[in-house]
Design a protein around this motif. Structure first.
Motif, PDB file in Angstrom:
ATOM      1  N   ILE A 221       0.617  21.028  39.185  1.00 35.06           N
ATOM      2  CA  ILE A 221       1.638  20.266  38.455  1.00 35.06           C
ATOM      3  C   ILE A 221       2.722  19.795  39.412  1.00 35.06           C
ATOM      4  CG2 ILE A 221       3.509  20.460  36.745  1.00 35.06           C
ATOM      5  CD1 ILE A 221       1.694  22.310  35.116  1.00 35.06           C
ATOM      6  N   ASN A 222       3.209  20.736  40.245  1.00 39.58           N
ATOM      7  CA  ASN A 222       4.300  20.407  41.174  1.00 39.58           C
ATOM      8  C   ASN A 222       3.878  19.400  42.237  1.00 39.58           C
ATOM      9  OD1 ASN A 222       6.087  22.020  39.794  1.00 39.58           O
ATOM     10  ND2 ASN A 222       5.708  23.834  41.073  1.00 39.58           N
ATOM     11  N   ALA A 223       2.568  19.335  42.509  1.00 36.96           N
ATOM     12  CA  ALA A 223       2.061  18.348  43.477  1.00 36.96           C
ATOM     13  C   ALA A 223       1.855  16.982  42.806  1.00 36.96           C
ATOM     14  CB  ALA A 223       0.744  18.843  44.076  1.00 36.96           C
ATOM     15  N   GLY A 224       2.249  16.858  41.547  1.00 36.83           N
ATOM     16  CA  GLY A 224       2.119  15.571  40.859  1.00 36.83           C
ATOM     17  C   GLY A 224       0.742  15.338  40.269  1.00 36.83           C
ATOM     18  N   GLY A 225      -0.006  16.403  40.058  1.00 43.88           N
ATOM     19  CA  GLY A 225      -1.385  16.285  39.569  1.00 43.88           C
ATOM     20  C   GLY A 225      -1.536  15.468  38.303  1.00 43.88           C
ATOM     21  N   TYR A 226      -0.571  15.599  37.397  1.00 46.54           N
ATOM     22  CA  TYR A 226      -0.678  14.873  36.114  1.00 46.54           C
ATOM     23  C   TYR A 226      -0.381  13.381  36.270  1.00 46.54           C
ATOM     24  CZ  TYR A 226      -1.448  18.906  33.046  1.00 46.54           C
ATOM     25  OH  TYR A 226      -2.001  19.978  32.404  1.00 46.54           O
ATOM     26  N   PHE A 227       0.087  12.973  37.452  1.00 49.79           N
ATOM     27  CA  PHE A 227       0.454  11.565  37.657  1.00 49.79           C
ATOM     28  C   PHE A 227      -0.384  10.897  38.742  1.00 49.79           C
ATOM     29  CE2 PHE A 227       3.948  13.809  35.755  1.00 49.79           C
ATOM     30  CZ  PHE A 227       4.294  12.968  34.705  1.00 49.79           C
ATOM     31  N   ASN A 228      -1.461  11.562  39.157  1.00 47.06           N
ATOM     32  CA  ASN A 228      -2.305  11.033  40.227  1.00 47.06           C
ATOM     33  C   ASN A 228      -3.650  10.606  39.646  1.00 47.06           C
ATOM     34  OD1 ASN A 228      -3.869  10.516  42.437  1.00 47.06           O
ATOM     35  ND2 ASN A 228      -3.414  12.455  43.491  1.00 47.06           N
ATOM     36  N   ALA A 229      -3.790   9.311  39.381  1.00 51.06           N
ATOM     37  CA  ALA A 229      -4.990   8.786  38.710  1.00 51.06           C
ATOM     38  C   ALA A 229      -6.264   9.138  39.470  1.00 51.06           C
ATOM     39  CB  ALA A 229      -4.878   7.274  38.553  1.00 51.06           C
ATOM     40  N   ALA A 230      -6.157   9.290  40.792  1.00 56.97           N
ATOM     41  CA  ALA A 230      -7.357   9.506  41.603  1.00 56.97           C
ATOM     42  C   ALA A 230      -8.050  10.830  41.257  1.00 56.97           C
ATOM     43  CB  ALA A 230      -6.982   9.488  43.088  1.00 56.97           C
ATOM     44  N   LEU A 231      -7.307  11.759  40.651  1.00 60.89           N
ATOM     45  CA  LEU A 231      -7.887  13.074  40.353  1.00 60.89           C
ATOM     46  C   LEU A 231      -8.628  13.104  39.034  1.00 60.89           C
ATOM     47  CD1 LEU A 231      -4.833  15.306  41.349  1.00 60.89           C
ATOM     48  CD2 LEU A 231      -6.890  14.854  42.713  1.00 60.89           C
ATOM     49  N   THR A 242      -1.735   8.400  27.708  1.00 60.92           N
ATOM     50  CA  THR A 242      -1.414   7.986  26.342  1.00 60.92           C
ATOM     51  C   THR A 242      -0.526   9.028  25.667  1.00 60.92           C
ATOM     52  OG1 THR A 242      -3.586   6.972  26.227  1.00 60.92           O
ATOM     53  CG2 THR A 242      -2.451   7.231  24.139  1.00 60.92           C
ATOM     54  N   GLN A 243      -0.811  10.285  25.943  1.00 61.78           N
ATOM     55  CA  GLN A 243      -0.031  11.343  25.284  1.00 61.78           C
ATOM     56  C   GLN A 243       1.126  11.831  26.148  1.00 61.78           C
ATOM     57  OE1 GLN A 243      -2.566  14.263  22.967  1.00 61.78           O
ATOM     58  NE2 GLN A 243      -4.090  13.414  24.338  1.00 61.78           N
ATOM     59  N   ASN A 244       1.253  11.254  27.355  1.00 60.14           N
ATOM     60  CA  ASN A 244       2.324  11.625  28.280  1.00 60.14           C
ATOM     61  C   ASN A 244       2.347  13.135  28.532  1.00 60.14           C
ATOM     62  OD1 ASN A 244       4.418  11.103  30.010  1.00 60.14           O
ATOM     63  ND2 ASN A 244       5.998  11.306  28.402  1.00 60.14           N
ATOM     64  N   LEU A 245       1.179  13.694  28.850  1.00 61.54           N
ATOM     65  CA  LEU A 245       1.074  15.148  29.047  1.00 61.54           C
ATOM     66  C   LEU A 245       1.479  15.525  30.466  1.00 61.54           C
ATOM     67  CD1 LEU A 245      -2.333  15.713  27.233  1.00 61.54           C
ATOM     68  CD2 LEU A 245      -0.023  15.978  26.304  1.00 61.54           C
ATOM     69  N   LYS A 246       2.106  16.688  30.580  1.00 58.88           N
ATOM     70  CA  LYS A 246       2.587  17.141  31.892  1.00 58.88           C
ATOM     71  C   LYS A 246       2.251  18.590  32.177  1.00 58.88           C
ATOM     72  CE  LYS A 246       6.442  14.003  31.412  1.00 58.88           C
ATOM     73  NZ  LYS A 246       7.769  13.851  30.842  1.00 58.88           N
ATOM     74  N   ALA A 247       1.626  19.287  31.229  1.00 57.12           N
ATOM     75  CA  ALA A 247       1.369  20.724  31.379  1.00 57.12           C
ATOM     76  C   ALA A 247       0.392  21.159  30.282  1.00 57.12           C
ATOM     77  CB  ALA A 247       2.678  21.503  31.251  1.00 57.12           C
ATOM     78  N   PRO A 248      -0.160  22.370  30.396  1.00 55.45           N
ATOM     79  CA  PRO A 248      -1.004  22.894  29.311  1.00 55.45           C
ATOM     80  C   PRO A 248      -0.239  22.949  27.991  1.00 55.45           C
ATOM     81  CG  PRO A 248      -1.271  24.227  31.276  1.00 55.45           C
ATOM     82  CD  PRO A 248      -0.138  23.286  31.557  1.00 55.45           C
ATOM     83  N   ILE A 249      -0.972  23.029  26.910  1.00 55.38           N
ATOM     84  CA  ILE A 249      -0.405  22.790  25.582  1.00 55.38           C
ATOM     85  C   ILE A 249       0.755  23.718  25.231  1.00 55.38           C
ATOM     86  CG2 ILE A 249      -2.197  24.179  24.437  1.00 55.38           C
ATOM     87  CD1 ILE A 249      -2.136  22.179  22.124  1.00 55.38           C
ATOM     88  N   LEU A 281     -11.029  19.968  29.111  1.00 52.96           N
ATOM     89  CA  LEU A 281     -11.993  19.717  30.190  1.00 52.96           C
ATOM     90  C   LEU A 281     -11.411  18.702  31.174  1.00 52.96           C
ATOM     91  CD1 LEU A 281     -14.899  19.903  31.453  1.00 52.96           C
ATOM     92  CD2 LEU A 281     -15.427  17.889  30.114  1.00 52.96           C
ATOM     93  N   PHE A 282     -10.664  17.722  30.680  1.00 48.41           N
ATOM     94  CA  PHE A 282     -10.055  16.725  31.562  1.00 48.41           C
ATOM     95  C   PHE A 282      -9.135  17.391  32.583  1.00 48.41           C
ATOM     96  CE2 PHE A 282     -10.308  13.945  27.566  1.00 48.41           C
ATOM     97  CZ  PHE A 282     -11.485  13.326  27.952  1.00 48.41           C
ATOM     98  N   GLU A 283      -8.302  18.312  32.092  1.00 49.19           N
ATOM     99  CA  GLU A 283      -7.365  19.011  32.988  1.00 49.19           C
ATOM    100  C   GLU A 283      -8.123  19.923  33.955  1.00 49.19           C
ATOM    101  OE1 GLU A 283      -5.300  20.203  29.393  1.00 49.19           O
ATOM    102  OE2 GLU A 283      -3.376  19.707  30.325  1.00 49.19           O
ATOM    103  N   ALA A 284      -9.123  20.628  33.430  1.00 47.46           N
ATOM    104  CA  ALA A 284      -9.909  21.533  34.280  1.00 47.46           C
ATOM    105  C   ALA A 284     -10.595  20.748  35.393  1.00 47.46           C
ATOM    106  CB  ALA A 284     -10.942  22.277  33.433  1.00 47.46           C
ATOM    107  N   ASP A 285     -11.136  19.595  35.052  1.00 47.50           N
ATOM    108  CA  ASP A 285     -11.851  18.784  36.028  1.00 47.50           C
ATOM    109  C   ASP A 285     -10.884  18.193  37.067  1.00 47.50           C
ATOM    110  OD1 ASP A 285     -14.524  17.277  36.622  1.00 47.50           O
ATOM    111  OD2 ASP A 285     -12.963  15.732  36.650  1.00 47.50           O
ATOM    112  N   ALA A 286      -9.716  17.727  36.598  1.00 48.17           N
ATOM    113  CA  ALA A 286      -8.731  17.164  37.535  1.00 48.17           C
ATOM    114  C   ALA A 286      -8.230  18.251  38.490  1.00 48.17           C
ATOM    115  CB  ALA A 286      -7.562  16.551  36.766  1.00 48.17           C
ATOM    116  N   TYR A 287      -8.005  19.451  37.958  1.00 49.38           N
ATOM    117  CA  TYR A 287      -7.553  20.543  38.816  1.00 49.38           C
ATOM    118  C   TYR A 287      -8.613  20.843  39.883  1.00 49.38           C
ATOM    119  CZ  TYR A 287      -6.225  24.935  40.763  1.00 49.38           C
ATOM    120  OH  TYR A 287      -5.895  25.888  41.686  1.00 49.38           O
TER     121      TYR A 287
END
Ligand SMILES: [Fe+2]
Length: 403
Positions: A221-231, A242-249, A281-287
């Motif tokens: 999260i601190n490395a900007g993971g939620y804002f890096n489309a490449a991941l 779309t949901q402007n998510l920044k962390a687990p639920i 799964l999206f978050e798990a895969d991006a991580y």
């Protein structure tokens, strides 16, 4: 334990799960995916009434004729259904009537076991028990989602969570793979989606010794993971933006900016040593992408799982301890990269019960293991749980794989 006692114990456990909750808690529905506790209590009873009593009881009469529709979840073979998103609107029947429904069906099942024992009754009763255990896990995850809607952030269980010990460093455990046998081996109960056992080639791979921790996920999260489309997978990137998510639920920051996590034990300071949970799964895969790894396939997971016994714990994932392959069971379900599909030779049962699993084999991903909310005795290495890629109200976590 014989079947009659197992039935009684599982039915009793459902009532115990509802015990800490008020009638108001039990009637509400927080989203279409989640169901009210009262509905779970009635639907699990409906399963026994519809699939056992209606078929096998002499002079069968329903407890209430409308319940056949009200508490039918998804069985088209049974007929009409009350719409899922409107389960929370059922203020009637009240909790007292649902408890009476449970008691009535329990008494009739006990009578049937005495007067008309049969192999078919045992088979259906076993399925009904396993079905009720699946709903017991959903009761906990659904009520967690419900309680999280209130700023009061109420605890389901008052017992405080002690801080986890320091997580051991993540080790990569190598597995040779080869031509393996995948699927249930026929010893004891399995769902139809674990069958038939079949051969599957697994290339050599490495599996992470433990689940990804909150601390590691916070680094992402601190490395900007939620804002890096490449991941992100394309659909995942749309989902997250779309949901402007920044962390687990269930993560949130307090007024000082410190991370907190809502748990069934109430809000807690984020414990960096516990596994991250409630990720899609999206978050798990991006991580995994960010960490230079990937998610395992369900076959890799099952092949490796033969090595660890089932652990059980509290109602929140606990930290890892010791060496070797840890946290395979009893903490978080683990996303795999495998689409939920039929095994070669899969055949659904005849009739409405054939709708149990097979018809959901599209647009979902397999999760392996079990979670802190899974009832004791319900987990096994061949178990296949499944959810759409965006689901995150279950206790879902991340196990990495490599190669
Ligand atoms: Fe169900």
């Amino acid at each position: 334990m014989d079947l009659r006692n197992r039935y009684a114990a599982v039915r009793k456990h459902t009532l115990a799960l509802a015990e800490p909750l008020s009638d108001e808690d039990c009637g509400a529905q927080s989203m279409p995916d989640a169901s009210p506790i009262k509905w779970h209590m009635a639907h699990t009873t409906w399963f026994f009434e519809t699939f056992i009593l209606e078929r096998m009881e002499r002079d069968f009469a329903p407890f209430h004729p409308a319940f056949r529709i009200l508490f039918n979840s998804y069985y088209n073979g049974i007929g009409e259904k009350h719409p899922r998103p409107q389960r929370g609107l059922l203020t009637r029947p009240g909790m007292a009537q649902v408890r009476a429904y449970r008691a009535d069906v329990d008494a009739r099942i006990a009578r049937l076991l005495e007067t008309s024992p049969s192999a078919e009754l045992d088979m259906l009763l076993t399925l009904g028990i396993q079905h009720e255990q699946q709903h017991q896990e959903l009761m906990l995850t659904d009520v967690k989602h419900l309680l999280a809607q209130s700023l009061l952030r109420p605890a389901y269980m008052e017992l405080p969570l002690a801080p986890a010990g320091m997580a051991p460093p993540l080790a990569w455990l190598p597995f040779e793979g080869g031509l393996t046998e995948i699927g249930h081996d026929g010893q004891g109960f399995s769902f139809d989606n674990e069958l038939p056992r079949h051969k599957q080639y697994v290339a050599p791979f490495a599996l992470a010794s433990r689940l990804v921790t909150n601390g590691e996920y916070l680094d992402f999260i601190n490395a900007g993971g939620y804002f890096n489309a490449a991941l992100w997978l394309a659909e995942g990137w749309d989902w997250v933006r779309t949901q402007n998510l920044k962390a687990p639920i269930y993560w949130f920051q307090d007024e000082k900016g410190a991370w907190q996590e809502f748990t069934l034990h109430g809000s807690q300071p984020l414990d960096l040593n516990r596994p991250v949970t409630h990720v899609s799964l999206f978050e798990a895969d991006a991580y995994a992408h960010w960490a230079g790894a990937r998610l395992p396939t369900e076959f890799e997971w099952e092949y490796a799982a033969a090595q660890e016994a089932v652990e059980t714990g509290s109602l929140h994932p606990a930290g890892a301890t010791g060496d070797g392959l840890r946290q395979m069971h009893g903490h978080c379900w683990q996303w795999t990269s495998s689409s939920y599909a039929a095994y070669p030779g899969f055949a659904a049962a005849e009739g409405a019960l054939g709708e149990y699993n097979g018809k959901f084999m599209l647009n979902q991903y397999v999760l392996r293991g079990s979670s802190c909310a899974t009832p004791e005795g319900h987990a096994r290495a061949s178990y296949r749980n499944f959810f759409p890629a965006g689901a995150r109200w279950q206790f879902t976590g991340i196990r990495l794989a490599q190669r």
